[in-house]
Design an enzyme around this catalytic site. Structure first.
Site, mmCIF file in Angstrom:
data_model
loop_
_atom_site.group_PDB
_atom_site.id
_atom_site.type_symbol
_atom_site.label_atom_id
_atom_site.label_comp_id
_atom_site.label_asym_id
_atom_site.label_seq_id
_atom_site.Cartn_x
_atom_site.Cartn_y
_atom_site.Cartn_z
ATOM 1 N N TRP A 98 -3.064 -2.187 -1.169
ATOM 2 C CA TRP A 98 -2.950 -3.919 -2.108
ATOM 3 C C TRP A 98 -4.296 -4.772 -1.226
ATOM 4 C CZ3 TRP A 98 -0.254 -8.253 0.390
ATOM 5 C CH2 TRP A 98 -0.445 -9.244 -0.342
ATOM 6 N N HIS A 145 13.550 -37.186 -10.851
ATOM 7 C CA HIS A 145 13.177 -37.916 -9.518
ATOM 8 C C HIS A 145 11.861 -36.842 -8.683
ATOM 9 C CE1 HIS A 145 17.093 -38.562 -8.458
ATOM 10 N NE2 HIS A 145 17.997 -37.946 -8.667
ATOM 11 N N GLU A 185 14.812 -17.897 -12.081
ATOM 12 C CA GLU A 185 14.294 -16.534 -12.107
ATOM 13 C C GLU A 185 13.780 -16.552 -13.633
ATOM 14 O OE1 GLU A 185 13.750 -13.798 -10.587
ATOM 15 O OE2 GLU A 185 13.448 -12.334 -12.046
ATOM 16 N N CYS A 241 0.939 -1.090 0.070
ATOM 17 C CA CYS A 241 0.000 -0.307 -0.039
ATOM 18 C C CYS A 241 0.941 1.072 0.194
ATOM 19 C CB CYS A 241 -1.316 0.236 1.671
ATOM 20 S SG CYS A 241 -2.171 -1.279 1.378
ATOM 21 N N LYS A 269 5.139 -3.946 -6.310
ATOM 22 C CA LYS A 269 6.594 -3.448 -6.144
ATOM 23 C C LYS A 269 7.173 -4.204 -4.295
ATOM 24 C CE LYS A 269 10.199 -2.355 -8.396
ATOM 25 N NZ LYS A 269 10.693 -4.091 -9.681
ATOM 26 N N GLU A 324 4.990 -14.703 -12.996
ATOM 27 C CA GLU A 324 3.925 -12.905 -12.794
ATOM 28 C C GLU A 324 3.401 -12.332 -13.763
ATOM 29 O OE1 GLU A 324 8.384 -11.166 -11.818
ATOM 30 O OE2 GLU A 324 6.829 -10.830 -10.178
ATOM 31 N N ARG A 375 2.686 -0.062 -5.494
ATOM 32 C CA ARG A 375 3.119 -0.252 -4.286
ATOM 33 C C ARG A 375 1.607 -0.978 -3.920
ATOM 34 N NH1 ARG A 375 7.099 1.791 -0.228
ATOM 35 N NH2 ARG A 375 5.762 0.899 1.310
ATOM 36 N N ASN A 404 -1.657 1.608 5.858
ATOM 37 C CA ASN A 404 0.040 0.237 5.228
ATOM 38 C C ASN A 404 0.322 -0.587 6.248
ATOM 39 O OD1 ASN A 404 1.330 -1.160 3.305
ATOM 40 N ND2 ASN A 404 3.739 0.359 3.653
ATOM 41 N N GLY A 405 -0.194 -2.249 5.972
ATOM 42 C CA GLY A 405 -0.134 -2.603 6.955
ATOM 43 C C GLY A 405 -0.680 -4.151 7.246
ATOM 44 N N LYS A 453 9.304 -15.435 -13.322
ATOM 45 C CA LYS A 453 9.131 -14.131 -14.724
ATOM 46 C C LYS A 453 7.790 -14.068 -14.769
ATOM 47 C CE LYS A 453 10.998 -11.373 -13.427
ATOM 48 N NZ LYS A 453 11.556 -11.028 -12.532
HETATM 49 C C1 AGP Z 1 10.231 -9.436 -8.878
HETATM 50 O O1 AGP Z 1 10.002 -9.904 -10.287
HETATM 51 C C2 AGP Z 1 9.230 -10.003 -8.171
HETATM 52 N N1 AGP Z 1 8.163 -8.864 -7.899
HETATM 53 C C3 AGP Z 1 9.275 -10.576 -6.275
HETATM 54 O O2 AGP Z 1 10.108 -11.660 -6.645
HETATM 55 C C4 AGP Z 1 10.550 -9.526 -5.954
HETATM 56 O O3 AGP Z 1 11.892 -9.332 -6.470
HETATM 57 C C5 AGP Z 1 10.387 -10.000 -4.276
HETATM 58 O O4 AGP Z 1 9.435 -9.195 -3.792
HETATM 59 C C6 AGP Z 1 11.323 -8.900 -3.536
HETATM 60 O O5 AGP Z 1 11.759 -7.394 -3.421
HETATM 61 P P1 AGP Z 1 12.660 -6.756 -2.966
HETATM 62 O O6 AGP Z 1 14.006 -6.624 -4.375
HETATM 63 O O7 AGP Z 1 12.223 -5.333 -3.090
HETATM 64 O O8 AGP Z 1 13.594 -6.816 -1.854
#
Ligand code: AGP
Length: 606
Positions: free
Chosen positions: A74, A502, A479, A2, A601, A486, A27, A98-99, A483
């Site tokens: 959020w 396995h 990774e 948020c 983010k 998400e 956020r 926020n929280g 990607k």
């Molecule tokens: C990355 O594409 C993601 N959105 C997410 O995994 C991110 O890397 C993670 O939340 C950690 O964020 P930070 O690097 O700001 O700590």
């Protein structure tokens, strides 16, 4: 997560609040709202969806006022909807939060018994009614502190009071809150980035602190209602831009500027003239390090996994990697001879911060690798290694991942040199190779522009996808899968190629896209054998390998070729096609590239 904004001004504030909310949308973006004081009354406007919707709403029904608070949400408690959007207001008080308030159910029951009627399913509304209730018997600061003491959990708050109609209040515990000093106005913001266009003079609230903003002064109080003084900081002049420019979205900009990211980062750490790496005032003598523990979440964690391979190859130091949300709750013996490294783009991730806090409380040595140097994680760690990537706005981390890996790699080389675990000539060669990295990245970017879009089409009808690699390519497979998940909402798995037999091999069926990461390294033959096992079971293989690599391409649907480089540099180049792939699959599926569903983010909740 948020985003919160608050402004106390002599001018009308709505338009500046909206502009700041747009900056904070990374956020959270499932609903947005604003409250101002108009003619002595609280005026609340909110809606489900993006700030854009709120802006349209305000266009039809404008909101005036010289002070106000705004919020982008959020969702944690209650679905994204108009009624759950912030602010949450009574006749007397309006709150943005926020929280998470962990004891909200219990507090709600007590407040309901007193006759308060709740409209939303949020945990935030209890704060509104607690404040309303305490205000009956206490003055402003006392009522706020009484309320805060009743709350369990984490919060950053922006509050308006009908009775104190020239004051915006900020308070925090756990979640960050910046306070900005402007000309004839003052500000609150979830982070300094949201305030940067208005001021470069800021301070940060610490846990338990409260601030009262009017248009010409800011007063700070501690949890005992005592006035306190705070130091004012001047924000650095960020030369990087947070504008999209000609790009369609931030993500394509951020992917395409990775050669610049690498160049900027290398320039900060590598002295090509002296053929050396600059690392001054490191908090622990590398010769005394017992063990290094690398901690992060999501993509940042993947950079830690990659770094484990580099550190193990270049040094004799034992390396552990940990996901912050697990690290913080495990029974771990923290050791003063260990170095704990925290990796975070935002520097605000709640789990990573809590893991760091645990280390700080146990007085062990900490170092953070962050993009946002003013962040909570940077400010709390013993030593900071910035990645110098400039603002990353797209929720999916791309250039920050590259920057995180780069700083970790540079650190591994330097520690190895100090410990004399690498020869002088090897050290200089690695530095020399680093110099070539930005151009290699540039070539890979150009290559991907032309060659990846066609591959993305193949993923449209797929049920899922797999990414397989060994050694340094394994974390990149993780990774690549993250990607794709998400951005395109397609189920994807990243696996060490050798682990397939396995269990995961059972997932391979006719037509399943499988991305095989097989650079010409020591694992090459083994990975190619794993690729054959996938082909034999009907998997549609996309092979990612090096240029000039004579691989059997029979039954391989697509081959992508990255430039040949020093083996240690392949993760930087391998990542790029996977970022492009996720981007193009998501574009074809009309997904929101910069703001994937359900995500944010900066993950400032547990
Ligand atoms: C990355 O594409 C993601 N959105 C997410 O995994 C991110 O890397 C993670 O939340 C950690 O964020 P930070 O690097 O700001 O700590």
């Amino acid at each position: 997560m948020c985003g919160i904004i608050g402004i106390a001004s002599k001018k009308l504030v709505t338009s500046n609040i909206i502009q700041s909310l747009k900056k904070l949308e990374y956020r959270g973006y499932d609903s947005a709202g604003i409250a101002t004081i108009v003619n002595g009354e609280i005026n609340e406007k909110k809606c489900a969806g993006r700030v854009e919707n709120l802006e349209k709403m305000l266009f039809k029904s404008p909101s005036s006022g010289n002070l106000g608070i705004g919020h982008v949400r959020w969702a944690t408690h209650g679905i994204p909807s108009h009624v759950n959007a912030h602010p949450h207001s009574s006749d007397e008080v309006s709150v943005v939060h926020n929280g998470i308030i962990e004891n909200s159910n219990e507090l709600k029951k007590n407040l309901e018994k007193k006759g308060y009627k709740f409209k939303s399913q949020t945990d935030t509304e209890v704060i509104t009614f607690l404040l309303t209730d305490f205000l009956k018997d206490f003055d402003l600061v006392e009522a706020i502190n009484k309320t805060l003491k009743t709350l369990n959990g984490s919060f950053a708050l922006g509050i308006l009071f009908k009775k104190y109609s020239n004051i915006v209040v900020g308070a925090r515990r756990g979640s960050p809150l910046a306070v900005g000093y402007g000309p004839e106005e003052n500000y609150l913001g979830s982070d300094s980035y949201a305030l940067k266009s208005m001021t470069n003079k800021i301070t940060y609230l610490e846990d338990g602190e409260v601030c009262l903003l009017t248009n010409n002064k800011i007063d700070f109080y501690n949890s005992k209602n005592k006035k306190i003084n705070k130091e004012i900081l001047t924000l650095s002049n960020d030369k990087h831009t947070a504008e999209k420019g000609d790009y369609k979205d931030f993500m394509s900009k951020e992917i395409n500027e990775q050669n610049i990211t690498a160049k900027a980062c290398i320039k900060e750490y590598v002295d090509h003239l002296r053929k050396d790496i600059n690392l001054y005032n490191f908090p622990i003598n590398p010769l005394d390090i017992n063990k290094i523990i690398l901690i992060g979440c999501g993509t940042a964690y993947h950079s830690c996994v990659t770094a484990k391979y580099w550190f193990e190859e270049l040094t004799n130091i034992p390396i552990d990697i940990d996901i912050a949300s697990e690290f913080r709750y495990r029974k771990i013996k923290l050791n003063k001879k260990n170095l704990y490294i925290f990796v975070s783009q935002s520097g605000e991730t709640a789990d990573t911060f809590a893991a760091l806090d645990l280390c700080k409380k146990n007085s062990v040595k900490t170092c953070s690798i962050v993009n946002v140097v003013e962040s909570s994680i940077a400010r709390s760690s013993d030593f900071v290694l910035p990645i110098h990537a400039g603002p990353e706005i797209g929720v999916a981390s791309t250039k920050a991942f590259l920057g995180q890996m780069l700083v970790l790699y540079i650190l591994a080389i330097k520690i190895s040199e100090i410990r004399k675990e690498i020869s002088k000539s090897d050290y200089e060669k690695k530095i020399n190779d680093l110099k070539k990295l930005p151009d290699l990245i540039k070539n890979t970017l150009n290559y991907c522009q032309d060659n990846v879009p066609i591959i993305a089409k193949d993923f449209l009808k797929a049920k899922g996808a797999m990414f397989l690699g060994r050694g340094l390519s394994f974390p990149i497979a993780l990774e690549g899968a993250l990607k794709l998940k998400e951005l395109s909402y397609l189920h994807a798995e990243g696996y060490p190629a050798g682990e397939m037999k396995h269990g995961p091999l059972a997932l391979i069926e006719e037509g399943l896209p499988v991305v095989i990461l097989a650079p010409k390294d020591r694992y090459f033959e083994k990975t190619i054998s794993n690729m054959q096992e996938v082909i034999a079971r009907g998997g549609k293989v996309i092979l990612l390998t090096n240029e000039d690599n004579k691989v059997i391409r029979e039954n391989v649907r697509f081959t992508l070729e990255i430039p040949v480089s020093n083996e240690h540099l392949t993760p930087f180049l391998m990542t790029i096609p996977l970022q492009f792939l996720a981007y193009h699959v998501a574009s074809l599926k009309n997904c929101d590239i910069d703001k994937p569903r359900n995500l944010a983010k900066s993950v400032t909740v547990e």
